[in-house]
Design an enzyme around this catalytic site. Structure first.
Site, PDB file in Angstrom:
ATOM      1  N   ARG A 221      -0.284 -11.545 -32.595  1.00 36.33           N
ATOM      2  CA  ARG A 221      -1.567 -10.830 -32.648  1.00 36.33           C
ATOM      3  C   ARG A 221      -2.291 -11.265 -33.923  1.00 36.33           C
ATOM      4  O   ARG A 221      -1.729 -11.130 -35.015  1.00 36.33           O
ATOM      5  CB  ARG A 221      -1.365  -9.298 -32.698  1.00 36.33           C
ATOM      6  CG  ARG A 221      -0.625  -8.659 -31.523  1.00 36.33           C
ATOM      7  CD  ARG A 221      -1.427  -8.542 -30.231  1.00 36.33           C
ATOM      8  NE  ARG A 221      -2.727  -7.912 -30.310  1.00 36.33           N
ATOM      9  CZ  ARG A 221      -2.960  -6.599 -30.189  1.00 36.33           C
ATOM     10  NH1 ARG A 221      -1.967  -5.757 -30.019  1.00 36.33           N
ATOM     11  NH2 ARG A 221      -4.194  -6.123 -30.237  1.00 36.33           N
TER      12      ARG A 221
ATOM     13  N   GLN B  29      -6.603   3.300 -24.618  1.00 39.02           N
ATOM     14  CA  GLN B  29      -5.596   3.913 -25.489  1.00 39.02           C
ATOM     15  C   GLN B  29      -5.949   5.348 -25.854  1.00 39.02           C
ATOM     16  O   GLN B  29      -5.097   6.085 -26.347  1.00 39.02           O
ATOM     17  CB  GLN B  29      -5.414   3.098 -26.779  1.00 39.02           C
ATOM     18  CG  GLN B  29      -4.780   1.735 -26.586  1.00 39.02           C
ATOM     19  CD  GLN B  29      -5.824   0.644 -26.497  1.00 39.02           C
ATOM     20  OE1 GLN B  29      -6.963   0.891 -26.097  1.00 39.02           O
ATOM     21  NE2 GLN B  29      -5.451  -0.557 -26.849  1.00 39.02           N
TER      22      GLN B  29
ATOM     23  N   ASP C  97      -6.635  -1.775 -38.291  1.00 40.44           N
ATOM     24  CA  ASP C  97      -5.749  -2.908 -38.038  1.00 40.44           C
ATOM     25  C   ASP C  97      -5.686  -3.856 -39.223  1.00 40.44           C
ATOM     26  O   ASP C  97      -4.698  -4.559 -39.423  1.00 40.44           O
ATOM     27  CB  ASP C  97      -6.174  -3.639 -36.763  1.00 40.44           C
ATOM     28  CG  ASP C  97      -5.899  -2.771 -35.556  1.00 40.44           C
ATOM     29  OD1 ASP C  97      -6.734  -1.905 -35.247  1.00 40.44           O
ATOM     30  OD2 ASP C  97      -4.817  -2.915 -34.954  1.00 40.44           O
TER      31      ASP C  97
ATOM     32  N   ARG D  55       2.100  -1.217 -29.728  1.00 41.90           N
ATOM     33  CA  ARG D  55       0.754  -1.443 -30.241  1.00 41.90           C
ATOM     34  C   ARG D  55       0.517  -0.442 -31.364  1.00 41.90           C
ATOM     35  O   ARG D  55       1.306   0.482 -31.564  1.00 41.90           O
ATOM     36  CB  ARG D  55      -0.297  -1.326 -29.132  1.00 41.90           C
ATOM     37  CG  ARG D  55       0.063  -0.268 -28.104  1.00 41.90           C
ATOM     38  CD  ARG D  55      -1.018   0.611 -27.661  1.00 41.90           C
ATOM     39  NE  ARG D  55      -1.852   1.118 -28.702  1.00 41.90           N
ATOM     40  CZ  ARG D  55      -1.654   2.268 -29.347  1.00 41.90           C
ATOM     41  NH1 ARG D  55      -0.630   3.049 -29.081  1.00 41.90           N
ATOM     42  NH2 ARG D  55      -2.490   2.671 -30.273  1.00 41.90           N
ATOM     43  N   GLY D  56      -0.591  -0.647 -32.073  1.00 39.35           N
ATOM     44  CA  GLY D  56      -0.832   0.140 -33.273  1.00 39.35           C
ATOM     45  C   GLY D  56      -0.320  -0.678 -34.444  1.00 39.35           C
ATOM     46  O   GLY D  56       0.843  -1.092 -34.457  1.00 39.35           O
ATOM     47  N   ALA D  57      -1.184  -0.906 -35.422  1.00 38.38           N
ATOM     48  CA  ALA D  57      -0.838  -1.843 -36.496  1.00 38.38           C
ATOM     49  C   ALA D  57       0.489  -1.498 -37.176  1.00 38.38           C
ATOM     50  O   ALA D  57       1.335  -2.383 -37.368  1.00 38.38           O
ATOM     51  CB  ALA D  57      -1.987  -1.912 -37.506  1.00 38.38           C
TER      52      ALA D  57
ATOM     53  N   ASN E 138     -10.903  -2.472 -36.862  1.00 33.69           N
ATOM     54  CA  ASN E 138     -10.164  -1.528 -36.029  1.00 33.69           C
ATOM     55  C   ASN E 138     -10.598  -1.790 -34.588  1.00 33.69           C
ATOM     56  O   ASN E 138     -11.462  -2.627 -34.312  1.00 33.69           O
ATOM     57  CB  ASN E 138     -10.453  -0.082 -36.477  1.00 33.69           C
ATOM     58  CG  ASN E 138      -9.546   0.929 -35.807  1.00 33.69           C
ATOM     59  OD1 ASN E 138      -8.335   0.721 -35.714  1.00 33.69           O
ATOM     60  ND2 ASN E 138     -10.098   2.013 -35.295  1.00 33.69           N
ATOM     61  N   LYS E 139     -10.011  -1.069 -33.680  1.00 27.71           N
ATOM     62  CA  LYS E 139     -10.257  -1.248 -32.247  1.00 27.71           C
ATOM     63  C   LYS E 139     -11.751  -1.381 -31.938  1.00 27.71           C
ATOM     64  O   LYS E 139     -12.576  -0.664 -32.492  1.00 27.71           O
ATOM     65  CB  LYS E 139      -9.686  -0.039 -31.508  1.00 27.71           C
ATOM     66  CG  LYS E 139      -9.875  -0.035 -30.010  1.00 27.71           C
ATOM     67  CD  LYS E 139      -9.191  -1.196 -29.329  1.00 27.71           C
ATOM     68  CE  LYS E 139      -7.860  -1.440 -29.959  1.00 27.71           C
ATOM     69  NZ  LYS E 139      -7.057  -2.485 -29.449  1.00 27.71           N
TER      70      LYS E 139
END
Lengths: 362, 362
Positions: free
Chosen positions: B87, B198, B238, B50-52, B248-249
């Site tokens: 995603r 996270q 993201d 995970r994480g762009a 973003n998240k």
């Protein structure tokens, strides 16, 4: 009646007080019998009872329990002090204790115990009646929202300000229950309210009442408000300053900011006993810092449905855990009380009206 | 080097790719070996990676894995489509796949497999180098904050945009690591980032690096910003639209609102591969809706330290679970890229500069 008839948050049974243990809800429904000052203080401190109005009523009964065997001046003072120290932010606690002191201190000790039970009972009954009226006044606000009656109104709440947080009816949820009873369709966004997840209590209440709702992570509130999925936000309060600044469960302020940005009304529902007239503005409201373990451990169930405790990070993890935040009055469209809905800058007018009615015996 | 030397988020081992399974971190450290397109797609979809930036690099290697036995046009197209569908929000995924297509499609099939490994390796190496530069540029911003060097700077982050979210160094945490390495004292507020927590990955990274930090419930961010406990907020991204609007998240937007209210700078740290130039503004960014079960169940440990799964509400609870939100450019003081920090309205200038350098072979 909005709550489950067989369940009451608090009731008197003989010479003791029976509460629902809300630390275990909704995973298991257990009652605790409070028979002493120490048990009442523990119930408040450990959040077996929670919600500002219910804390106030429980504290009042705690005084009655304290005076069962000894109603001396010293014992009364001890009881008031011990109960006042349980939670720093909720002002209904101090309001209820102040009222108990004013009623009991002038009496001879022999008359205090019986008077304490009566006064605590009056506080509890008035809370239920205030909340019923909050529901009625709130229903008027809901009916005035664009779309009301044509499509389900989409309301967002935070924490639990339902019947579980009060003696009956709830505060923020009272208008929602009133709408449902009146046939006005509503849907509720329920924010889980970390770290203690009181949103799950709201979800449980709404499910029992048959009201459409969806649980969300607290983080989702901004997106939902920004994308037009919410018609109004309605929350409770733990302490309202004289200028309308409102302390409520941590995270409330973020919702108020996002509501303003989306030009969605943000309402605070609370009985007038939640207003601290001695507090000019929010800067004077103490913010309770609770144990870090509340963030690190969660209650729930295992996959078999048995109560379980989960640790999300080890006990050495450094944590900050402020339990409340302050929403400035400028972000609040209306404060919804038993005397009607007012703009925060009109709170003082309600106080004068209430004082006038009291003088005239209304 | 900021990450734990023995741990890499992703590395090539023979003809396979080895990843850290981040769904189990920080409770247990396990690696997964990816040997096929399906395994790479699953790793991205299930958030094992995970994480762009890391999603982008993993997708590039996924193409290489897909072409091991069959490098035909049809197979290449299938691989690109399957990985693109994993995603919807992170644009680095599409950027990396677009780069793989541009490199591989013109080649004869016999040359594609080797070229795919080389191109994926280049993407990974460039990510590490971009993030190192983001750290350097971010350190300049930190040094310019009031109080820098005289007292610890108090920074707030959200989610995990540390080395775990990238091939190396991280994005939002890169300046924090650079500051720590340069002897500039920092303390970090780490938001737990429900529903997937996270933030615990960030806390784990910071602890391993010896950087002072405190974990908070997401709800606490507004209070901390309002009460002057934060000098700057720094998050990853993201997808960034051409005008600087940043996905973003979920929960990032609420922090940005509270930062503006407190007049605290809010920074987005991301490589330029995170900018979607085809997307004029945030309204064009698709927001991934993930399964409700992510809200209802949490990973952690039991009291004995064994991995455990907790259910906080029963599976019938209705849930909404948007995974990202959009922070408007107007709330962002600077976007921090490998080419320096710019105001959101100056992003386009960086693009032109990068294109000019590329033409000149820089």
């Amino acid at each position: 009646v909005t709550q489950i008839p067989a369940l009451r948050t608090l009731h008197v049974d003989g010479e003791s007080v029976v509460i629902l243990d809300q630390t275990l809800l909704p995973h298991s429904v257990e009652r605790r019998r409070l028979e002493s000052l120490a048990q009442a203080a523990h119930a408040i401190r450990s959040m077996q009872v929670r919600g500002a109005p219910l804390i106030g009523a429980t504290a009042a009964y705690g005084v009655a329990l304290a005076l069962r065997a000894d109603a001396s001046d010293a014992r009364l003072a001890t009881a008031l002090d011990e109960l006042a120290a349980t939670r720093p932010t909720a002002v209904n606690l101090h309001w209820a204790l102040g009222r108990m002191r004013a009623r009991l201190a002038p009496l001879p000790p022999a008359q205090r115990a019986a008077a304490a039970w009566r006064e605590a009972g009056a506080i509890a009954a008035e809370d239920a009646e205030s909340n019923r009226r909050i529901g009625e006044h709130g229903l008027d606000l809901l009916r005035a929202l664009p779309g009301a009656g044509q499509r389900p109104l989409r309301l967002m709440t935070h924490c639990n300000a339902g019947w579980l947080a009060t003696v009956a009816h709830g505060t923020a949820l009272a208008p929602i229950y009133a709408a449902h009873a009146a046939g006005l369709a509503v849907e509720v966004w329920v924010s889980e309210t970390r770290p203690r997840n009181q949103g799950l209590l709201s979800a449980w209440e709404l499910r029992e009442a048959g009201i459409a709702h969806r649980l969300i992570a607290d983080n989702a509130a901004g997106h939902l408000l920004a994308c037009g999925a919410v018609d109004a936000v309605i929350v409770g309060a733990d302490r309202i300053a004289a200028n309308g600044d409102t302390a409520n469960k941590i995270g409330t302020y973020l919702k108020a900011l996002a509501a303003r940005e989306a030009t969605i009304p943000f309402w605070v529902a609370a009985p007038l006993s939640t207003v601290d007239w001695s507090c000019a503005d929010g800067a004077g409201i103490p913010i309770e810092e609770r144990a870090g373990d509340e963030v690190l451990r969660l209650h729930g169930t295992d996959e078999g449905g048995r109560p379980a405790l989960l640790r999300i990070a080890d006990a050495a993890t450094p944590v900050a855990n402020p339990a409340f935040d302050v929403t400035p009055a400028a972000l609040i469209a209306a404060i919804l009380t038993e005397r009607g809905a007012v703009r925060p800058d009109r709170l003082e007018g309600l106080r004068r009206a209430a004082a006038g009615d009291a003088r005239e015996g209304l």
